[in-house]
Design a protein around this motif. Structure first.
Motif, mmCIF file in Angstrom:
data_model
loop_
_atom_site.group_PDB
_atom_site.id
_atom_site.type_symbol
_atom_site.label_atom_id
_atom_site.label_comp_id
_atom_site.label_asym_id
_atom_site.label_seq_id
_atom_site.Cartn_x
_atom_site.Cartn_y
_atom_site.Cartn_z
ATOM 1 N N CYS A 79 0.830 -1.211 0.000
ATOM 2 C CA CYS A 79 0.000 0.000 0.000
ATOM 3 C C CYS A 79 0.862 1.259 0.000
ATOM 4 O O CYS A 79 0.587 2.220 -0.731
ATOM 5 C CB CYS A 79 -0.922 0.007 1.218
ATOM 6 N N VAL A 80 1.908 1.250 0.827
ATOM 7 C CA VAL A 80 2.786 2.421 0.901
ATOM 8 C C VAL A 80 3.528 2.610 -0.421
ATOM 9 O O VAL A 80 3.618 3.726 -0.945
ATOM 10 C CB VAL A 80 3.778 2.288 2.067
ATOM 11 N N TYR A 81 4.055 1.512 -0.966
ATOM 12 C CA TYR A 81 4.783 1.620 -2.227
ATOM 13 C C TYR A 81 3.875 2.128 -3.337
ATOM 14 O O TYR A 81 4.278 2.986 -4.143
ATOM 15 C CB TYR A 81 5.378 0.271 -2.621
ATOM 16 N N ALA A 82 2.652 1.621 -3.394
ATOM 17 C CA ALA A 82 1.716 2.064 -4.429
ATOM 18 C C ALA A 82 1.380 3.539 -4.278
ATOM 19 O O ALA A 82 1.043 4.217 -5.256
ATOM 20 C CB ALA A 82 0.443 1.224 -4.372
ATOM 21 N N SER A 83 1.486 4.050 -3.054
ATOM 22 C CA SER A 83 1.196 5.465 -2.813
ATOM 23 C C SER A 83 2.244 6.387 -3.415
ATOM 24 O O SER A 83 1.996 7.597 -3.560
ATOM 25 C CB SER A 83 1.078 5.729 -1.304
ATOM 26 N N TYR A 84 3.419 5.850 -3.747
ATOM 27 C CA TYR A 84 4.412 6.678 -4.438
ATOM 28 C C TYR A 84 3.803 7.304 -5.693
ATOM 29 O O TYR A 84 4.040 8.468 -6.010
ATOM 30 C CB TYR A 84 5.620 5.844 -4.871
ATOM 31 N N ASP A 85 3.045 6.483 -6.429
ATOM 32 C CA ASP A 85 2.473 6.969 -7.675
ATOM 33 C C ASP A 85 1.382 8.008 -7.432
ATOM 34 O O ASP A 85 1.065 8.801 -8.323
ATOM 35 C CB ASP A 85 1.908 5.808 -8.489
ATOM 36 N N LEU A 86 0.788 7.992 -6.226
ATOM 37 C CA LEU A 86 -0.191 9.020 -5.903
ATOM 38 C C LEU A 86 0.471 10.392 -5.811
ATOM 39 O O LEU A 86 -0.153 11.411 -6.114
ATOM 40 C CB LEU A 86 -0.897 8.684 -4.587
ATOM 41 N N LEU A 87 1.733 10.422 -5.387
ATOM 42 C CA LEU A 87 2.479 11.678 -5.404
ATOM 43 C C LEU A 87 2.611 12.196 -6.838
ATOM 44 O O LEU A 87 2.446 13.389 -7.099
ATOM 45 C CB LEU A 87 3.861 11.490 -4.786
ATOM 46 N N GLY A 88 2.930 11.273 -7.753
ATOM 47 C CA GLY A 88 3.021 11.653 -9.158
ATOM 48 C C GLY A 88 1.690 12.169 -9.692
ATOM 49 O O GLY A 88 1.642 13.168 -10.426
ATOM 50 N N ARG A 89 0.621 11.492 -9.321
ATOM 51 C CA ARG A 89 -0.720 11.930 -9.743
ATOM 52 C C ARG A 89 -1.006 13.328 -9.230
ATOM 53 O O ARG A 89 -1.564 14.171 -9.960
ATOM 54 C CB ARG A 89 -1.766 10.943 -9.215
#
Length: 330
Positions: A79-89
């Motif tokens: 979940c935390v790793y996938a949230s990296y891409d939320l920063l990009g979004r």
């Protein structure tokens, strides 16, 4: 007409010709088939190398509570790793919903660990995000933000650990304790420079030839560090669940960080994975080698194979549902 204008006109004319003359629908279908064949081949190849009887026996020998805690921590880590891409979004102001972005990034992480970074981290990102309507240029930026986020946290954690001098590599390694301390000091300086530039930069965009680098606000840079440190800590926590009781969590964390560096700067002989080889080299004096290998094998089952078993059907369902919506809207 200048040489630059002539080159620009040549490129533009060539692009227009390719867009009008080449059969792009057919090319896209061929590339899609090639992508699926490549993924299927890699999955079959990966499955053939796994000793499934040993996997089953290891899981039977591990307590249900340990497996449950390990799987839960692993889920949080994903979940935390996938949230990296939320920063990009967020930074790119993309219109794709955050659940879809998070879902795609989580699938990519599972394929990344099992099928290599090129296939899982790069190819799957382009495939999934293109299906969500994100442009290739933005996918590249998301990928860059994710990579910077992940390794900035690693550099911060490893820098502090290496400088402390708590890790004493075996004599057979080309990197000794002093070298690790020097590397750690460089790591800390890199992070300090990154945060300092994000804080005091007068402009946010820097162009190098055809590449544009955009600096995030210092608040985002600090958030990157927090998220990445949480990710690496959770990963160490998963491994710790399967290690013998004699090994402290701090030790497991330290060896994990060293193994990540060892995978880049040294070649480990003997046919073992880098992770296994580093754990054995640094911990075999404390506990039996077979106990270390058994624990790491259980970790791989929970952190690698289980997510892959979940991600594969989810990806196929995603592709099928996307195709169905495209046919309805056509």
């Amino acid at each position: 007409m200048s040489a630059t204008e002539g080159l620009k006109n040549t490129w533009t004319n060539g692009y227009d010709w390719a867009r009008e003359k080449l059969p792009w629908p057919i090319i896209k279908k061929v590339l899609t088939v090639v992508f699926f064949v490549l993924v299927a081949t890699l999955l079959v190849k990966q499955g053939a190398t796994i000793e499934w009887a040993k996997v089953w026996q290891t899981l039977k020998d591990t307590s249900v509570l340990t497996l449950g805690i390990g799987a839960g921590l692993g889920f949080l880590c994903y979940c935390v790793y996938a949230s990296y891409d939320l920063l990009g979004r967020y930074l790119l102001k993309l219109k794709v919903s955050w659940p879809k972005t998070w879902f795609a990034a989580g699938l990519c992480y599972a394929f990344n660990l099992n099928l290599s970074a090129l296939v899982g981290g790069v190819a799957f990102r382009y495939r999934l995000y293109s299906r969500l309507g994100i442009k290739a240029a933005d996918v590249t930026r998301i990928l860059g933000i994710s990579v910077v986020t992940n390794w900035s946290g690693y550099i911060l954690l490893a820098g502090g650990l290496f400088v402390s001098g708590q890790i004493n590599p075996p004599d057979s390694w080309p990197v000794g304790q002093i070298s690790l301390q020097v590397i750690g000091a460089v790591f800390i300086l890199v992070i300090a420079a990154y945060v300092g530039v994000c804080w005091g930069a007068r402009k946010r965009e820097y162009r190098f030839k055809s590449t544009t680098i955009t600096l995030p606000p210092v608040s985002i840079a600090l958030l990157q560090l927090v998220m990445a440190c949480a990710h690496w800590t959770l990963m160490a926590s998963v491994i710790y669940q399967f290690m013998p009781d004699e090994i402290a969590f701090a030790t497991v964390f330290a060896v994990l960080l060293v193994s990540a560096l060892a995978g880049v700067i040294t070649h480990i002989p003997g046919g073992l994975g880098v992770l296994e080889a580093v754990f054995i080299a640094l911990l075999s004096g404390q506990v039996d080698k077979t106990d270390i290998l058994a624990g790491l094998f259980a970790y791989r089952c929970v952190f690698y194979l289980l997510p892959l078993a979940v991600a594969t059907p989810l990806y196929l369902i995603f592709e099928a549902s996307t195709r169905k919506r495209e046919k309805v809207s056509a």
